[in-house]
Design a protein around this motif. Structure first.
Motif, PDB file in Angstrom:
ATOM      1  N   LEU A   1      68.898  27.365  81.951  1.00  0.00           N
ATOM      2  CA  LEU A   1      70.094  26.818  82.591  1.00  0.00           C
ATOM      3  C   LEU A   1      70.542  27.697  83.755  1.00  0.00           C
ATOM      4  CD1 LEU A   1      72.230  25.657  79.530  1.00  0.00           C
ATOM      5  CD2 LEU A   1      71.082  24.200  81.188  1.00  0.00           C
ATOM      6  N   ALA A   2      70.544  29.010  83.530  1.00  0.00           N
ATOM      7  CA  ALA A   2      71.057  29.927  84.546  1.00  0.00           C
ATOM      8  C   ALA A   2      70.162  30.000  85.772  1.00  0.00           C
ATOM      9  CB  ALA A   2      71.231  31.322  83.940  1.00  0.00           C
ATOM     10  N   SER A   3      68.844  29.973  85.567  1.00  0.00           N
ATOM     11  CA  SER A   3      67.921  30.240  86.680  1.00  0.00           C
ATOM     12  C   SER A   3      67.292  28.998  87.283  1.00  0.00           C
ATOM     13  CB  SER A   3      66.805  31.178  86.204  1.00  0.00           C
ATOM     14  OG  SER A   3      66.049  30.576  85.156  1.00  0.00           O
ATOM     15  N   ASP A   4      67.508  27.821  86.658  1.00  0.00           N
ATOM     16  CA  ASP A   4      66.761  26.667  87.163  1.00  0.00           C
ATOM     17  C   ASP A   4      67.502  25.341  86.983  1.00  0.00           C
ATOM     18  OD1 ASP A   4      64.856  24.893  88.017  1.00  0.00           O
ATOM     19  OD2 ASP A   4      63.463  25.219  86.372  1.00  0.00           O
TER      20      ASP A   4
ATOM     21  N   ILE B   1      76.629  22.165  77.083  1.00  0.00           N
ATOM     22  CA  ILE B   1      77.461  23.361  77.147  1.00  0.00           C
ATOM     23  C   ILE B   1      78.304  23.501  75.876  1.00  0.00           C
ATOM     24  CG2 ILE B   1      79.208  24.589  78.475  1.00  0.00           C
ATOM     25  CD1 ILE B   1      76.561  24.206  79.942  1.00  0.00           C
ATOM     26  N   ILE B   2      78.840  22.374  75.401  1.00  0.00           N
ATOM     27  CA  ILE B   2      79.619  22.394  74.156  1.00  0.00           C
ATOM     28  C   ILE B   2      78.744  22.868  72.996  1.00  0.00           C
ATOM     29  CG2 ILE B   2      80.792  20.943  72.456  1.00  0.00           C
ATOM     30  CD1 ILE B   2      81.706  19.189  74.837  1.00  0.00           C
ATOM     31  N   LEU B   3      77.507  22.389  72.950  1.00  0.00           N
ATOM     32  CA  LEU B   3      76.573  22.781  71.893  1.00  0.00           C
ATOM     33  C   LEU B   3      76.307  24.287  71.940  1.00  0.00           C
ATOM     34  CD1 LEU B   3      75.137  21.164  69.701  1.00  0.00           C
ATOM     35  CD2 LEU B   3      73.143  21.014  71.194  1.00  0.00           C
ATOM     36  N   ILE B   4      76.129  24.815  73.131  1.00  0.00           N
ATOM     37  CA  ILE B   4      75.916  26.265  73.286  1.00  0.00           C
ATOM     38  C   ILE B   4      77.161  27.029  72.829  1.00  0.00           C
ATOM     39  CG2 ILE B   4      75.623  28.079  75.027  1.00  0.00           C
ATOM     40  CD1 ILE B   4      73.815  26.116  76.563  1.00  0.00           C
ATOM     41  N   HIS B   5      78.336  26.518  73.197  1.00  0.00           N
ATOM     42  CA  HIS B   5      79.590  27.167  72.797  1.00  0.00           C
ATOM     43  C   HIS B   5      79.767  27.128  71.282  1.00  0.00           C
ATOM     44  CE1 HIS B   5      83.373  28.956  73.228  1.00  0.00           C
ATOM     45  NE2 HIS B   5      84.145  27.881  73.347  1.00  0.00           N
ATOM     46  N   ARG B   6      79.418  26.013  70.672  1.00  0.00           N
ATOM     47  CA  ARG B   6      79.524  25.895  69.217  1.00  0.00           C
ATOM     48  C   ARG B   6      78.640  26.910  68.491  1.00  0.00           C
ATOM     49  NH1 ARG B   6      79.298  19.891  66.826  1.00  0.00           N
ATOM     50  NH2 ARG B   6      81.496  19.408  66.891  1.00  0.00           N
ATOM     51  N   ASN B   7      77.515  27.249  69.107  1.00  0.00           N
ATOM     52  CA  ASN B   7      76.592  28.213  68.509  1.00  0.00           C
ATOM     53  C   ASN B   7      76.893  29.651  68.947  1.00  0.00           C
ATOM     54  OD1 ASN B   7      74.079  26.824  66.988  1.00  0.00           O
ATOM     55  ND2 ASN B   7      74.822  25.448  68.594  1.00  0.00           N
ATOM     56  N   HIS B   8      78.078  29.859  69.519  1.00  0.00           N
ATOM     57  CA  HIS B   8      78.545  31.197  69.908  1.00  0.00           C
ATOM     58  C   HIS B   8      77.600  31.870  70.906  1.00  0.00           C
ATOM     59  CE1 HIS B   8      81.324  30.644  66.566  1.00  0.00           C
ATOM     60  NE2 HIS B   8      80.292  30.450  65.761  1.00  0.00           N
ATOM     61  N   LEU B   9      77.078  31.077  71.846  1.00  0.00           N
ATOM     62  CA  LEU B   9      76.131  31.605  72.828  1.00  0.00           C
ATOM     63  C   LEU B   9      76.647  31.472  74.261  1.00  0.00           C
ATOM     64  CD1 LEU B   9      72.823  30.123  71.324  1.00  0.00           C
ATOM     65  CD2 LEU B   9      73.565  32.509  71.269  1.00  0.00           C
TER      66      LEU B   9
ATOM     67  N   LEU C   1      77.005  33.116  80.021  1.00  0.00           N
ATOM     68  CA  LEU C   1      77.806  33.673  81.117  1.00  0.00           C
ATOM     69  C   LEU C   1      77.133  34.909  81.700  1.00  0.00           C
ATOM     70  CD1 LEU C   1      80.454  33.963  82.766  1.00  0.00           C
ATOM     71  CD2 LEU C   1      81.366  35.291  80.830  1.00  0.00           C
ATOM     72  N   LYS C   2      76.716  35.825  80.836  1.00  0.00           N
ATOM     73  CA  LYS C   2      76.078  37.057  81.313  1.00  0.00           C
ATOM     74  C   LYS C   2      74.771  36.750  82.029  1.00  0.00           C
ATOM     75  CE  LYS C   2      74.786  41.701  79.836  1.00  0.00           C
ATOM     76  NZ  LYS C   2      73.569  41.728  80.646  1.00  0.00           N
ATOM     77  N   GLU C   3      73.980  35.828  81.476  1.00  0.00           N
ATOM     78  CA  GLU C   3      72.702  35.447  82.101  1.00  0.00           C
ATOM     79  C   GLU C   3      72.952  34.863  83.492  1.00  0.00           C
ATOM     80  OE1 GLU C   3      68.593  35.414  81.580  1.00  0.00           O
ATOM     81  OE2 GLU C   3      69.804  35.442  79.757  1.00  0.00           O
ATOM     82  N   THR C   4      73.969  34.027  83.614  1.00  0.00           N
ATOM     83  CA  THR C   4      74.277  33.395  84.899  1.00  0.00           C
ATOM     84  C   THR C   4      74.741  34.422  85.925  1.00  0.00           C
ATOM     85  OG1 THR C   4      74.926  31.396  83.689  1.00  0.00           O
ATOM     86  CG2 THR C   4      75.573  31.536  85.996  1.00  0.00           C
ATOM     87  N   ILE C   5      75.602  35.348  85.504  1.00  0.00           N
ATOM     88  CA  ILE C   5      76.076  36.380  86.427  1.00  0.00           C
ATOM     89  C   ILE C   5      74.923  37.266  86.888  1.00  0.00           C
ATOM     90  CG2 ILE C   5      77.536  38.426  86.634  1.00  0.00           C
ATOM     91  CD1 ILE C   5      79.534  37.117  84.770  1.00  0.00           C
ATOM     92  N   ASP C   6      74.063  37.675  85.954  1.00  0.00           N
ATOM     93  CA  ASP C   6      72.928  38.535  86.311  1.00  0.00           C
ATOM     94  C   ASP C   6      72.024  37.852  87.332  1.00  0.00           C
ATOM     95  OD1 ASP C   6      72.471  39.993  82.985  1.00  0.00           O
ATOM     96  OD2 ASP C   6      73.806  40.496  84.649  1.00  0.00           O
ATOM     97  N   PHE C   7      71.741  36.563  87.092  1.00  0.00           N
ATOM     98  CA  PHE C   7      70.864  35.851  88.029  1.00  0.00           C
ATOM     99  C   PHE C   7      71.559  35.627  89.372  1.00  0.00           C
ATOM    100  CE2 PHE C   7      68.717  32.002  89.710  1.00  0.00           C
ATOM    101  CZ  PHE C   7      67.433  32.518  89.768  1.00  0.00           C
ATOM    102  N   MET C   8      72.876  35.376  89.334  1.00  0.00           N
ATOM    103  CA  MET C   8      73.645  35.146  90.560  1.00  0.00           C
ATOM    104  C   MET C   8      73.580  36.362  91.481  1.00  0.00           C
ATOM    105  SD  MET C   8      77.725  34.279  90.890  1.00  0.00           S
ATOM    106  CE  MET C   8      78.245  35.870  90.244  1.00  0.00           C
ATOM    107  N   LEU C   9      73.492  37.553  90.920  1.00  0.00           N
ATOM    108  CA  LEU C   9      73.545  38.778  91.709  1.00  0.00           C
ATOM    109  C   LEU C   9      72.174  39.332  92.070  1.00  0.00           C
ATOM    110  CD1 LEU C   9      76.507  40.576  89.883  1.00  0.00           C
ATOM    111  CD2 LEU C   9      76.566  39.179  91.951  1.00  0.00           C
ATOM    112  N   THR C  10      71.093  38.617  91.723  1.00  0.00           N
ATOM    113  CA  THR C  10      69.762  39.066  92.130  1.00  0.00           C
ATOM    114  C   THR C  10      69.539  38.773  93.611  1.00  0.00           C
ATOM    115  OG1 THR C  10      68.815  36.945  91.426  1.00  0.00           O
ATOM    116  CG2 THR C  10      68.746  38.753  89.853  1.00  0.00           C
ATOM    117  N   GLU C  11      68.723  39.603  94.246  1.00  0.00           N
ATOM    118  CA  GLU C  11      68.514  39.489  95.692  1.00  0.00           C
ATOM    119  C   GLU C  11      67.774  38.218  96.081  1.00  0.00           C
ATOM    120  OE1 GLU C  11      68.286  44.302  96.609  1.00  0.00           O
ATOM    121  OE2 GLU C  11      66.586  43.002  97.073  1.00  0.00           O
TER     122      GLU C  11
END
Length: 742
Positions: free
Chosen positions: A232-235, A272-280, A285-295
């Motif tokens: 989801l974050a990278s593609d 997204i709701i399913l991911i939230h329900r599974n506490h992920l 969020l962290k995966e998306t931020i990390d990918f957002m800040l890659t060169e």
């Protein structure tokens, strides 16, 4: 030993093997090939190839070094020391893995390395540099040792010895991760197909959340929690500029944050709701931020990722209980620090709320941070992004977050921000859908209402009306799309209302014909296996090692005029990635090992005239793979358009019944070997014509299936790929009387 991937061809490996003990000229050829292998695999180059390249380069350096030049001599000695240390360490790594020996001398001694060479390595590492003569003697011994243990053997035996278990395990883990990613993509594909049936639907209770594909995704999240988040974050969530235009989404280039349209949020909200329900969701969020800040991320992609990041934060901040606990505070700490350092990608109020509620800093520090953030981005939040047209405002992120964070939301809470702007999800899946219907219809709907799209429900009201939709049926590789070129009409046939299918014969093509004088004669001569005057290059179609190849003499200027890749290959003699094109370094030849002799005409016609013709009906896949490598982007964009045009023209000009059957089957063999959805019009024409012939012969009580199956021309192809579709068309469309609306 498990299968491993190597960066060379058999011919290249043999060339290095034969040059290993040769003179300077041959050594250069070997080091050039080894350098090419390193370029192909980058940081994953096997150490044996790096060491071999270093040893052979050292031999060349030893031949050319001026003994009177102090700097050159120091460089030579340093290179000898380096290569000896590397070889001994490499052998030690292999031995330690196999035997668990503790000392270097004991480990390499098991492989026949004498102690004096280990002493040379020790001196080069920890003491004064050994004398040049001793270094040369040690390097010569190690080179001979590598020859005996590696380069003198067959490829299989050499690789079995050379690759440490750690490398093999690494490749196994890599393949396992690729398998997990593939499974993740498969589940996302199922989700998209399910979502396209009703992009506004939100499950309302536990039973609905357990339906497919949501239950499959939930199970996958429990086993592989990071895979879906990474995709989801990278593609998956990222849209190209072409897709943005197609969906009528806009982006404010003056802002670093994309205001994600409500309709697009709604489309992905069940996942997204399913991911939230599974506490992920925190992990996402962290995966998306990390990918957002890659060169490597483009500004266009970074704005999108920033928009989703702010949405995830809104969901976490608006949820109950609090997203901040003692257990996850360590996970929030790096996120909060990134928010502070990259505040331009976060909405001010959201960032301040995270800083306050996370309680990572004391009150005094929070006040200072609030002051600094205020100076950096001012007192205003990011401005709203206006739609492309109309005056419909985009929803605020906080409202979107509330919508997405709730798992029991009524559909009335969601509003379509594209209302009146004709927005539609175009990635519609037509697998197993009868001709002329949408995925949410059955054939019975023809009796009453023909639904073309959820926002465009229409019906025939009187004889003579037609429906011709303008919604894209297929999107291919995010930059090519076709519009349906058939229409449904209601007509009066002897007092009985019938629905008829009309296919436009003039399928537009974009190809221009421009043939210089003499080209046709030249092309005809080459196709007759003659060598034309001035031919200076050879193309080999097929695998010569299996005596299944054909050599064609050609002009390199012809290839260069229509292919930038072949121009570079001719100039620099390199092998492109993959195994579709092989380039011998010592010949003016290009080998296409997977093509066949019947593919010659397609490529020669393209090289000499720039024109695209139909390949052999069994060659669509292999021809398409090579063509997409060698052709330039405008030519690739024309490929399926032109194939579709030629297939339809050929089918519609076919006369007698037997020819229609044979040409339709040939067309379907080719169509079903092309990428799914690439030739939709051609598929519908071929299926319709063949279904019609089955109906005609069935009425005459003639069984043509046995004749088709016994046809040697079709014997090697799997006709079961498309025959069920033909039979469904015959049953549901061609052979059923249609009734009008009462």
């Amino acid at each position: 030993m498990p299968a491993v991937t190597v960066p060379f061809t058999t011919r290249e490996w043999i060339t290095v093997q034969n040059s290993f003990k040769s003179n300077e000229k041959e050594l250069k050829k070997a080091t050039d090939i080894l350098t090419m292998w390193r370029a192909r695999t980058g940081t994953e180059t096997y150490l044996i190839f790096q060491i071999t390249e270093h040893l052979l380069t050292l031999d060349r350096l030893n031949m050319t070094t001026d003994r009177r030049n102090e700097l050159q001599m120091k460089a030579l000695i340093n290179n000898y020391c380096t290569v000896i240390v590397r070889v001994i360490n490499y052998i030690n790594e292999i031995c330690q893995t196999e035997a668990g020996t503790s000392s270097i001398a004991g480990a390499v001694g098991r492989m026949g390395i004498p102690n004096w060479i280990v002493d040379v390595r020790h001196s080069a590492t920890h003491k004064l540099m050994p004398k040049l003569g001793m270094l040369q003697k040690a390097a010569a011994y190690l080179k001979e040792w590598i020859w005996d243990n590696y380069w003198s053997k067959s490829i299989q035996d050499a690789m079995r010895w050379a690759i440490p278990n750690a490398v093999i395990e690494g490749q196994k883990n890599k393949k396992l991760m690729e398998k997990k990613k593939s499974d993740g993509y498969g589940l996302i594909t199922e989700y998209v197909r399910w979502r396209n049936e009703d992009p506004t639907y939100i499950p309302q209770n536990k039973k609905e959340w357990e339906l497919e594909p949501l239950n499959k995704i939930a199970e996958f999240l429990k086993k592989e929690p990071d895979v879906i988040n990474s995709l989801l974050a990278s593609d998956i969530l990222l849209l190209s500029e072409e897709k943005m235009m197609q969906y009528q989404f806009s982006m404010d280039l003056s802002s670093n944050i994309w205001d994600v349209p409500q309709a697009y949020q709604l489309y992905w909200s069940p996942l997204i709701i399913l991911i939230h329900r599974n506490h992920l969701l925190l992990s996402l969020l962290k995966e998306t931020i990390d990918f957002m800040l890659t060169e490597s991320v483009t500004p266009h992609e970074r704005r999108q990722l920033s928009g989703w990041t702010n949405l995830y934060l809104g969901v976490l901040l608006g949820g109950k209980p609090s997203a901040f606990t003692d257990a996850n505070r360590a996970e929030w700490r790096p996120i909060v620090k990134l928010i502070i350092s990259k505040i331009e990608f976060f909405k001010k109020e959201t960032a301040l709320q995270v800083i306050r509620e996370s309680k990572i800093f004391d009150e005094q520090k929070i006040k200072k941070l609030e002051y600094i953030i205020g100076l950096k981005i001012g007192n205003n939040s990011v401005g709203k992004v206006q739609p492309v047209s109309g005056n419909v405002p985009s929803p605020g992120p906080s409202e979107s977050s509330k919508n997405m964070s709730s798992s029991t939301i009524s559909m009335s809470k969601f509003t379509d921000t594209n209302e009146g702007m004709e927005f539609s999800i175009s990635d519609t899946d037509f697998t197993n859908v009868p001709l002329g219907l949408m995925p949410d219809q059955s054939c019975e709907s023809l009796y009453l209402i023909i639904e073309l799209h959820k926002d465009s429900v229409m019906a025939f009201s009187r004889v003579g009306e037609t429906l011709a939709p303008a919604i894209p049926a297929i999107t291919y590789h995010s930059h090519v799309w076709w519009f349906w070129t058939y229409e449904l009409g209601l007509k009066d046939e002897d007092g009985e209302h019938q629905v008829g299918l009309k296919i436009e014969k003039n399928v537009e093509g974009t190809q221009k014909e421009s043939r210089p004088k003499g080209v046709e004669e030249m092309l005809e001569k080459i196709l007759k296996d003659e060598r034309p005057p001035g031919a200076d290059y050879v193309l080999t179609f097929g695998d010569s090692s299996k005596n299944d190849s054909k050599d064609v003499f050609i002009h390199r200027a012809a290839m260069a005029s229509n292919s930038a890749l072949l121009t570079e290959i001719i100039r620099n003699k390199f092998n492109p990635p993959g195994d579709q094109i092989l380039v011998p370094s010592s010949e003016d030849r290009i080998i296409f090992p997977h093509l066949k002799s019947e593919d010659v005409e397609f490529f020669l016609t393209f090289f000499y005239t720039g024109k695209i013709i139909l390949p052999h009906h069994g060659g669509f896949a292999r021809v398409g793979r090579v063509f997409c490598m060698i052709a330039m982007k405008p030519q690739v964009l024309q490929l399926f358009d032109q194939w579709q045009k030629l297939i339809v023209e050929n089918l519609l000009k076919t006369g007698n019944s037997e020819d229609i059957i044979n040409e339709s089957i040939k067309a379907l063999i080719g169509i079903y070997s092309a990428p799914y959805g690439a030739l939709p019009v051609a598929k519908r024409v071929a299926v319709s014509l063949l279904a019609d012939q089955f109906s005609i012969h069935e009425a005459k009580k003639v069984n043509i299936m046995e004749k088709i199956r016994n046809n040697k021309e079709f014997g090697s192809y799997n006709l079961e790929k498309f025959l069920p579709c033909v039979f469904r068309t015959k049953s549901l469309i061609a052979a059923v009387k249609k009734r009008g609306i009462p």
